[in-house]
Enzyme design. Structure first.
Site, short mmCIF file in Angstrom:
data_model
loop_
_atom_site.label_atom_id
_atom_site.label_comp_id
_atom_site.label_asym_id
_atom_site.label_seq_id
_atom_site.Cartn_x
_atom_site.Cartn_y
_atom_site.Cartn_z
N MET A 223 0.89 -1.16 0.06
CA MET A 223 0.09 0.03 -0.13
C MET A 223 0.79 1.20 0.05
SD MET A 223 -2.74 -1.47 -0.37
CE MET A 223 -3.86 -0.02 -0.12
N HIS B 236 -4.18 -6.26 -9.47
CA HIS B 236 -5.25 -5.35 -9.00
C HIS B 236 -6.62 -5.89 -9.13
CE1 HIS B 236 -6.98 -1.56 -8.44
NE2 HIS B 236 -8.02 -1.75 -9.45
#
Length: 210
Positions: free
Chosen positions: A98, A117
């Site tokens: 992240m 993703h």
């Protein structure tokens, strides 16, 4: 940095921030022989208590933590990059990492950084992609494995896996079903890239042999 040809194994550097479920799927597929020419060289977290880091330690994998909070991105990335290079990493795999990578980091591993993703890019980039897709009312959802470039969720697509959105789905169940596809797709993409049997033509990933 080129991916080595056999018999040398392709060495992965895993970057994670959380539970690392995709990392664990990759590790399992290596252990069970589905990625015979691949090994995990090092697992790196930017959060000290990331569950994925604890899992790496339990698996006996080399691991490191470089806390990113409060540090300039370029300075933090330089430490991570030095660690990857010290462990002779060929491919970098983001597994729930992240944090955006600096341009200098990306330039050090051109077309050698992979990300997964949970949407069919270019649709629904960014955070909570599954919720974005569900709220938009799509009938087909899925996941994308792509090379990382300087833009968010933008690099050349290696592969995608799609699923139908069921009438009984909610955002949570859709995310869970996409995650199952992610666990298969990431290892498949790693195998394709590790083979070296591809070329990039513009924005297209093209396999040289099937």
């Amino acid at each position: 940095m080129d991916v080595p040809t056999n018999p040398e194994k392709v060495r992965l550097g895993i970057l994670l921030s959380g539970r690392g479920s995709n990392f664990l799927a990759i590790a399992r597929n290596i252990r069970e022989g589905r990625l015979p020419n691949v090994e995990i060289a090092v697992v790196i977290a930017n959060v000290a208590d990331a569950p994925g880091l604890a899992a790496a330690r339990e698996l006996g994998l080399i691991n490191a933590v470089f806390i990113s909070k409060g540090r300039p991105r370029a300075e933090h990335d330089a430490d991570v990059l030095a660690c990857l290079q010290a462990h002779n990493v060929h491919l970098v795999c983001l597994a729930g990492y992240m944090r955006l990578l600096s341009p200098g980091f990306i330039a050090s591993y051109p077309n050698r950084i992979l990300n997964i993703h949970p949407s069919l890019l270019p649709a629904f980039p960014g955070l909570e992609a599954q919720i974005q897709a569900f709220d938009y009312g799509v009938k087909i959802a899925g996941c994308t494995v792509h090379f990382v470039d300087e833009h968010l969720d933008h690099g050349v697509i290696i592969l995608q896996r799609a699923i139908s959105v069921l009438e009984t789905d909610d955002a949570h169940s859709l995310a869970e079903r996409i995650l199952v596809e992610e666990h298969a797709a990431y290892s498949d993409a790693i195998a394709r890239v590790a083979s070296g049997e591809y070329e990039i033509a513009g924005r297209r990933y093209v396999r040289k042999s099937l």
